[in-house]
Design a protein around this motif. Sequence first.
Motif, PDB file in Angstrom:
ATOM      1  N   PRO A   1       0.779  -1.273  -0.151  1.00 19.17           N
ATOM      2  CA  PRO A   1       0.025   0.057  -0.168  1.00 19.17           C
ATOM      3  C   PRO A   1       0.688   1.254  -0.090  1.00 19.17           C
ATOM      4  O   PRO A   1       0.409   2.354  -0.572  1.00 19.17           O
ATOM      5  N   ASP A   2       1.991   1.389   0.418  1.00 18.52           N
ATOM      6  CA  ASP A   2       3.062   2.505   0.552  1.00 18.52           C
ATOM      7  C   ASP A   2       3.811   2.661  -0.559  1.00 18.52           C
ATOM      8  O   ASP A   2       4.640   3.504  -0.724  1.00 18.52           O
ATOM      9  N   GLY A   3       3.579   1.632  -1.742  1.00 22.63           N
ATOM     10  CA  GLY A   3       4.056   1.846  -2.878  1.00 22.63           C
ATOM     11  C   GLY A   3       5.424   1.098  -2.955  1.00 22.63           C
ATOM     12  O   GLY A   3       6.184   0.855  -4.051  1.00 22.63           O
ATOM     13  N   GLU A   4       5.915   0.379  -1.878  1.00 26.18           N
ATOM     14  CA  GLU A   4       7.028  -0.479  -1.923  1.00 26.18           C
ATOM     15  C   GLU A   4       6.836  -1.956  -2.681  1.00 26.18           C
ATOM     16  O   GLU A   4       5.769  -2.525  -2.745  1.00 26.18           O
ATOM     17  N   MET A   5       7.717  -1.893  -3.662  1.00 26.23           N
ATOM     18  CA  MET A   5       7.741  -3.114  -4.588  1.00 26.23           C
ATOM     19  C   MET A   5       8.336  -4.279  -4.027  1.00 26.23           C
ATOM     20  O   MET A   5       9.699  -4.379  -3.779  1.00 26.23           O
ATOM     21  N   LEU A   6       7.628  -5.259  -3.513  1.00 22.38           N
ATOM     22  CA  LEU A   6       8.117  -6.509  -2.945  1.00 22.38           C
ATOM     23  C   LEU A   6       8.747  -7.450  -3.797  1.00 22.38           C
ATOM     24  O   LEU A   6       9.745  -8.079  -3.224  1.00 22.38           O
ATOM     25  N   ALA A   7       8.458  -7.497  -4.926  1.00 21.35           N
ATOM     26  CA  ALA A   7       8.850  -8.260  -5.861  1.00 21.35           C
ATOM     27  C   ALA A   7       8.600  -7.782  -7.169  1.00 21.35           C
ATOM     28  O   ALA A   7       7.654  -7.351  -7.463  1.00 21.35           O
ATOM     29  N   ARG A   8       9.531  -8.153  -8.238  1.00 22.19           N
ATOM     30  CA  ARG A   8       9.255  -7.596  -9.615  1.00 22.19           C
ATOM     31  C   ARG A   8       9.869  -8.666 -10.551  1.00 22.19           C
ATOM     32  O   ARG A   8      10.954  -9.139 -10.133  1.00 22.19           O
ATOM     33  N   ALA A   9       9.273  -8.789 -11.661  1.00 21.26           N
ATOM     34  CA  ALA A   9       9.901  -9.758 -12.548  1.00 21.26           C
ATOM     35  C   ALA A   9       9.257  -9.069 -14.105  1.00 21.26           C
ATOM     36  O   ALA A   9       8.382  -8.543 -14.380  1.00 21.26           O
ATOM     37  N   GLU A  10      10.195  -9.577 -15.142  1.00 17.09           N
ATOM     38  CA  GLU A  10      10.030  -9.062 -16.666  1.00 17.09           C
ATOM     39  C   GLU A  10      10.161 -10.181 -17.361  1.00 17.09           C
ATOM     40  O   GLU A  10      11.188 -10.752 -17.183  1.00 17.09           O
ATOM     41  N   VAL A  11       9.564 -10.416 -18.318  1.00 15.68           N
ATOM     42  CA  VAL A  11       9.614 -11.449 -19.349  1.00 15.68           C
ATOM     43  C   VAL A  11       9.681 -11.180 -20.902  1.00 15.68           C
ATOM     44  O   VAL A  11       8.205 -10.439 -20.962  1.00 15.68           O
ATOM     45  N   PRO A  12      10.665 -11.060 -21.701  1.00 14.98           N
ATOM     46  CA  PRO A  12      10.424 -10.564 -22.817  1.00 14.98           C
ATOM     47  C   PRO A  12       9.367 -11.353 -23.733  1.00 14.98           C
ATOM     48  O   PRO A  12       9.121 -12.507 -23.428  1.00 14.98           O
ATOM     49  N   LEU A  13       8.485 -10.574 -24.645  1.00 11.03           N
ATOM     50  CA  LEU A  13       7.502 -11.340 -25.361  1.00 11.03           C
ATOM     51  C   LEU A  13       8.117 -12.029 -26.718  1.00 11.03           C
ATOM     52  O   LEU A  13       8.615 -11.007 -27.557  1.00 11.03           O
ATOM     53  N   ARG A  14       8.470 -13.294 -27.035  1.00 11.37           N
ATOM     54  CA  ARG A  14       9.153 -13.700 -27.941  1.00 11.37           C
ATOM     55  C   ARG A  14       8.151 -14.292 -29.067  1.00 11.37           C
ATOM     56  O   ARG A  14       7.832 -15.466 -29.284  1.00 11.37           O
ATOM     57  N   GLY A  15       7.586 -13.141 -29.576  1.00 10.83           N
ATOM     58  CA  GLY A  15       6.724 -13.495 -30.641  1.00 10.83           C
ATOM     59  C   GLY A  15       5.280 -13.472 -30.439  1.00 10.83           C
ATOM     60  O   GLY A  15       4.875 -13.896 -28.813  1.00 10.83           O
ATOM     61  N   PRO A  16       4.107 -12.594 -30.874  1.00 11.15           N
ATOM     62  CA  PRO A  16       2.761 -12.651 -30.515  1.00 11.15           C
ATOM     63  C   PRO A  16       2.172 -14.226 -30.143  1.00 11.15           C
ATOM     64  O   PRO A  16       1.374 -13.761 -28.963  1.00 11.15           O
ATOM     65  N   GLU A  17       2.592 -14.924 -30.632  1.00  7.83           N
ATOM     66  CA  GLU A  17       1.914 -16.463 -30.275  1.00  7.83           C
ATOM     67  C   GLU A  17       2.266 -16.783 -29.047  1.00  7.83           C
ATOM     68  O   GLU A  17       1.767 -17.665 -28.598  1.00  7.83           O
ATOM     69  N   SER A  18       3.426 -16.279 -28.500  1.00  5.77           N
ATOM     70  CA  SER A  18       3.892 -16.757 -27.073  1.00  5.77           C
ATOM     71  C   SER A  18       3.276 -15.995 -25.890  1.00  5.77           C
ATOM     72  O   SER A  18       3.541 -15.986 -24.756  1.00  5.77           O
ATOM     73  N   ALA A  19       2.251 -14.998 -26.149  1.00  6.88           N
ATOM     74  CA  ALA A  19       1.835 -14.132 -25.090  1.00  6.88           C
ATOM     75  C   ALA A  19       1.059 -14.801 -24.152  1.00  6.88           C
ATOM     76  O   ALA A  19       1.459 -14.740 -22.681  1.00  6.88           O
ATOM     77  N   GLY A  20       0.454 -16.093 -24.142  1.00  6.56           N
ATOM     78  CA  GLY A  20      -0.110 -16.992 -23.321  1.00  6.56           C
ATOM     79  C   GLY A  20       1.121 -17.358 -22.250  1.00  6.56           C
ATOM     80  O   GLY A  20       0.824 -17.346 -20.823  1.00  6.56           O
TER      81      GLY A  20
END
Length: 304
Positions: free
Chosen positions: A20-39
Amino acid sequence: MTVLAVDIGGTKFAAAAVAPDGEMLARAEVPLRGPESAGRTLSEVVRRITERVAPGRLDGIGIGSAGPLDPRRGTVSPVNIPAWRDFPLVDALGETLPGRPVRLAGDAQCMALGEWWRGLTGDPAGRSRAMLGMVVSTGVGGGFVLDGVPYVGPTGNAGHIGHITVDPGGDPCPCGGVGCVETVASGPGMVRWAAANGWTGADARALAADARAGHPTAVHAFRRAAGALATAVLTASALFDLDHVVIGGGVAAAGPILFDPLRQAIERNTGLGFLRRLRVDPTSLGRDAGLFGAAALVLLQDSL
């Protein structure tokens, strides 16, 4: 209340657990390797968060997604992810945390809300009353925060500033229009124009590097993009009496080679006196602005 924030973009998906105070407890990012891989990409980025923050600690889900979207049905149809047409994103993510609230807005709307909540104007005493947030990347999107409330419009799609026509005789746009801001100022649009004019680089990052080095075609590609963005910014400012525009995204990360000609074009073309107070800044939250905004959809829901 800690929420799962999800940011769906044209080239990557990101997620975070936000307190609630804006602290980011965990973060992840994954590249989209082609539109068909979105799911698969969506499942992977959420899994990376729930492995670090137990689902039982998450009290809701906020989603910012490229559009168009239909918040009432919970579906999205991102222009740059053709495999997702009327994709039931709210239902898909809701299965991750059954029984918890799920809120959906445009990715650029979330970027604007995140900047308003946690960014340059995060101090309540200095918050903008009328702000536009823009994402300039694979596409060009926008979102408004007016008097502290995201303005999403009757269908939830307000802010599609990338689809203002700036060149009626220009290139066709994936949205179905012609000469949209996105055809000129998005990364792919800039690269396409530069390549047609003799530039031989690989992508928008290389184009930015060459512009910094003074390559004339690359420099002109950024000036051309800045002119289109300036037209869009001034149009929106005249309509909504904006006092602040914040711009993020991969193309905006190029820095002064975009922002210097952008500010010059705005100054050169500003006529109405009330527009002269307009400030234009790069995002202060970088790639996290949309995640903070997605979280705010749930954390601030009683005041939005």
